[in-house]
Design a protein around this motif. Structure first.
Motif, mmCIF file in Angstrom:
data_model
loop_
_atom_site.group_PDB
_atom_site.id
_atom_site.type_symbol
_atom_site.label_atom_id
_atom_site.label_comp_id
_atom_site.label_asym_id
_atom_site.label_seq_id
_atom_site.Cartn_x
_atom_site.Cartn_y
_atom_site.Cartn_z
ATOM 1 N N PRO A 1 0.821 -1.209 0.000
ATOM 2 C CA PRO A 1 0.000 0.000 0.000
ATOM 3 C C PRO A 1 0.854 1.258 0.000
ATOM 4 O O PRO A 1 2.011 1.244 0.441
ATOM 5 C CB PRO A 1 -0.787 -0.105 1.316
ATOM 6 N N SER A 2 0.305 2.339 -0.500
ATOM 7 C CA SER A 2 0.987 3.626 -0.467
ATOM 8 C C SER A 2 1.350 3.974 0.961
ATOM 9 O O SER A 2 0.552 3.825 1.882
ATOM 10 C CB SER A 2 0.077 4.719 -1.045
ATOM 11 N N SER A 3 2.575 4.428 1.158
ATOM 12 C CA SER A 3 3.061 4.747 2.507
ATOM 13 C C SER A 3 2.763 6.181 2.914
ATOM 14 O O SER A 3 3.152 6.616 3.983
ATOM 15 C CB SER A 3 4.573 4.504 2.591
ATOM 16 N N SER A 4 2.058 6.915 2.062
ATOM 17 C CA SER A 4 1.814 8.332 2.341
ATOM 18 C C SER A 4 0.741 8.551 3.390
ATOM 19 O O SER A 4 0.634 9.628 3.966
ATOM 20 C CB SER A 4 1.405 9.045 1.048
ATOM 21 N N GLY A 5 -0.082 7.507 3.652
ATOM 22 C CA GLY A 5 -1.176 7.684 4.588
ATOM 23 C C GLY A 5 -2.368 8.400 3.992
ATOM 24 O O GLY A 5 -3.318 8.708 4.696
ATOM 25 N N ASP A 6 -2.341 8.654 2.700
ATOM 26 C CA ASP A 6 -3.423 9.337 1.992
ATOM 27 C C ASP A 6 -4.422 8.279 1.526
ATOM 28 O O ASP A 6 -4.123 7.475 0.637
ATOM 29 C CB ASP A 6 -2.843 10.102 0.803
ATOM 30 N N VAL A 7 -5.641 8.270 2.114
ATOM 31 C CA VAL A 7 -6.611 7.242 1.744
ATOM 32 C C VAL A 7 -7.056 7.401 0.298
ATOM 33 O O VAL A 7 -7.439 6.419 -0.351
ATOM 34 C CB VAL A 7 -7.835 7.254 2.689
ATOM 35 N N GLY A 8 -7.018 8.627 -0.213
ATOM 36 C CA GLY A 8 -7.368 8.847 -1.612
ATOM 37 C C GLY A 8 -6.413 8.121 -2.541
ATOM 38 O O GLY A 8 -6.826 7.487 -3.526
ATOM 39 N N LYS A 9 -5.114 8.185 -2.238
ATOM 40 C CA LYS A 9 -4.114 7.489 -3.046
ATOM 41 C C LYS A 9 -4.265 5.977 -2.910
ATOM 42 O O LYS A 9 -4.080 5.224 -3.877
ATOM 43 C CB LYS A 9 -2.708 7.928 -2.640
ATOM 44 N N MET A 10 -4.583 5.522 -1.697
ATOM 45 C CA MET A 10 -4.795 4.091 -1.505
ATOM 46 C C MET A 10 -5.982 3.613 -2.327
ATOM 47 O O MET A 10 -5.941 2.540 -2.933
ATOM 48 C CB MET A 10 -5.037 3.789 -0.019
ATOM 49 N N PHE A 11 -7.057 4.409 -2.345
ATOM 50 C CA PHE A 11 -8.235 4.022 -3.107
ATOM 51 C C PHE A 11 -7.920 3.987 -4.603
ATOM 52 O O PHE A 11 -8.392 3.093 -5.329
ATOM 53 C CB PHE A 11 -9.385 4.976 -2.820
ATOM 54 N N SER A 12 -7.134 4.942 -5.063
ATOM 55 C CA SER A 12 -6.724 4.933 -6.466
ATOM 56 C C SER A 12 -5.936 3.668 -6.786
ATOM 57 O O SER A 12 -6.079 3.074 -7.862
ATOM 58 C CB SER A 12 -5.869 6.173 -6.774
ATOM 59 N N GLN A 13 -5.099 3.244 -5.825
ATOM 60 C CA GLN A 13 -4.325 2.017 -6.006
ATOM 61 C C GLN A 13 -5.252 0.806 -6.098
ATOM 62 O O GLN A 13 -5.053 -0.086 -6.929
ATOM 63 C CB GLN A 13 -3.352 1.863 -4.830
ATOM 64 N N VAL A 14 -6.283 0.784 -5.242
ATOM 65 C CA VAL A 14 -7.258 -0.311 -5.270
ATOM 66 C C VAL A 14 -7.993 -0.330 -6.611
ATOM 67 O O VAL A 14 -8.157 -1.386 -7.241
ATOM 68 C CB VAL A 14 -8.267 -0.163 -4.109
ATOM 69 N N LYS A 15 -8.434 0.834 -7.060
ATOM 70 C CA LYS A 15 -9.169 0.911 -8.325
ATOM 71 C C LYS A 15 -8.319 0.429 -9.495
ATOM 72 O O LYS A 15 -8.827 -0.242 -10.398
ATOM 73 C CB LYS A 15 -9.636 2.351 -8.558
ATOM 74 N N CYS A 16 -7.062 0.758 -9.477
ATOM 75 C CA CYS A 16 -6.161 0.337 -10.551
ATOM 76 C C CYS A 16 -5.949 -1.168 -10.525
ATOM 77 O O CYS A 16 -6.015 -1.838 -11.564
ATOM 78 C CB CYS A 16 -4.833 1.074 -10.430
ATOM 79 N N LEU A 17 -5.718 -1.727 -9.335
ATOM 80 C CA LEU A 17 -5.449 -3.153 -9.203
ATOM 81 C C LEU A 17 -6.654 -4.004 -9.563
ATOM 82 O O LEU A 17 -6.520 -5.111 -10.090
ATOM 83 C CB LEU A 17 -4.990 -3.474 -7.774
#
Length: 299
Positions: A205-221
Motif C-alpha cells: 500500500p501507499s506509505s503516504s497515509g493518503d486514503v485517496g491514493k490508496m483508493f486509487s491504487q485499489v481501483k487500478c489493481l
C-alpha cells in the motif's frame, strides 16, 4: 501481541488514576498557571457511562472509583480502553467548565488539560517503569524506555462482520459524543480495507497515509474505473466514491483526533458524523465485494 497490549492497561488499575479520570484530583498546569482537572463525573453520570459501554449497572452505594474500575476492566476485556479514555478526554465533557469562553480559548484549555491529565497519570505509572502514550486517539501502555512506532496493523481477515463491528463502535462513539473518535474510526476502516485489498494482490500500500491514493491504487489493481462501456448512472455512482473517500480523509485530518486542533478544524453535528461512518462502511463493503468477485473469477 494483542494480549500483551491489553494486559498493559492493567497498570491503570489504581485509585489515584481513577481519581484523575473522574475529576476528583486536580493537577498543576504551568501553561494556564493554575490548578486544573478533568470534568467531575458524578456517580449517576458514571453509571450512565457504564450503560453506554454495554455494562448493566444501576446507581447504588458504590464509591465512584469502583464504577471507573468496573468500566476499565470491561474495556480491557473488550479491547475498548482507547474508547474509554477518549470519552474522559473528549471536548464535549468540558461544556460546563468552558462555558462563556471563546472557541480559541476552549481549544487551548482543552488541549492543555488533557495533556496535563496524561502527564499526571504517567507520574503514577512512572514508579513501575510504565507510561501511557497517545497516538492519535489510540492509547498504549509502554515501558518508559520504549520508543514505539505506531503503524497500521496487518489485517489478515476483512469480512462483513469486521466492517459492521468497526461501524458499530464508531456509532457508539457518536452516542457518547466522541465525534472525533468516530471520524477516526471511519477513516481507519477505509485505510484498513484498502490496505487489505492491495495486499491481496501482492502489492504494498501507499506509505503516504493518503486514503485517496490508496483508493486509487485499489481501483487500478481491481480495474474499478468508470468507462464509456458502463451505464452513465453506474459511472456517476463509481465516480462519487472518490469524493466520499476524499471527504472522509479530509474531515478526519481537520476534525478528527489524530491531528489535534487548529485553525482549519471544522465543527460537525452528530448527523454529519453518522453520515461519514455510514458512507465509510458502504465504501468498505463495496471494496470487499469487488475483491471477493475478483478472487472468484480468478479461480
Amino acid at each position: 501481541m494483542f494480549e500483551k497490549e491489553q494486559a498493559g492497561f492493567n497498570f491503570l488499575k489504581s485509585k489515584d488514576v481513577y481519581a484523575i479520570l473522574d475529576g476528583d484530583t486536580s493537577f498543576r498546569s504551568d501553561a494556564l498557571d493554575e490548578e486544573v482537572s478533568l470534568p467531575y463525573q458524578s456517580g449517576p453520570k458514571l453509571v450512565e457511562v457504564l450503560n453506554k459501554f454495554g455494562i448493566d449497572a444501576s446507581y447504588g452505594s458504590s464509591s465512584r472509583w469502583m464504577y471507573v474500575e468496573a468500566l476499565l476492566e470491561h474495556c480491557i476485556e473488550n479491547n475498548r480502553v482507547s474508547d474509554m479514555l477518549a470519552y474522559f478526554f473528549n471536548l464535549a465533557r468540558f461544556q460546563k467548565e468552558f462555558s462563556g469562553l471563546t472557541p480559541e480559548e476552549i481549544k487551548r484549555r482543552h488541549a492543555v488539560i488533557v495533556e496535563g491529565a496524561i502527564a499526571a497519570i504517567n507520574s503514577i505509572l512512572f514508579f513501575g517503569g510504565h507510561e501511557l502514550r497517545c497516538f492519535g486517539n489510540n492509547y498504549v501502555i509502554t515501558s518508559v524506555d520504549d520508543v514505539p512506532a505506531m503503524s497500521i496493523p496487518s489485517i489478515n481477515t476483512i469480512d462483513r462482520s469486521y466492517i459492521k463491528d468497526m461501524a458499530n463502535r464508531a456509532q457508539e462513539d457518536i452516542e457518547l459524543g466522541n465525534f472525533d473518535s468516530a471520524l477516526t474510526k471511519a477513516r481507519t476502516l477505509l485505510e484498513e480495507v484498502f490496505c487489505w485489498a492491495i495486499e491481496r494482490k501482492g502489492e504494498r500500500p501507499s506509505s503516504s497515509g493518503d486514503v485517496g491514493k490508496m483508493f486509487s491504487q485499489v481501483k487500478c489493481l481491481y480495474n474499478i474505473h468508470a468507462d464509456k462501456t458502463m451505464d452513465r448512472r453506474i459511472c456517476d455512482l463509481v465516480n462519487g466514491l472518490n469524493k466520499i473517500v476524499d471527504s472522509i480523509g479530509q474531515m478526519r485530518n481537520k476534525q478528527g483526533d489524530a491531528h489535534g486542533v487548529g485553525a482549519s478544524r471544522v465543527n460537525i453535528e452528530d448527523y454529519h458524523a453518522r453520515l461519514a461512518v455510514n458512507a465509510a462502511a458502504n465504501v468498505a463493503d463495496f471494496v470487499l465485494s469487488v475483491v471477493h468477485r475478483a478472487e472468484r473469477d480468478r479461480h
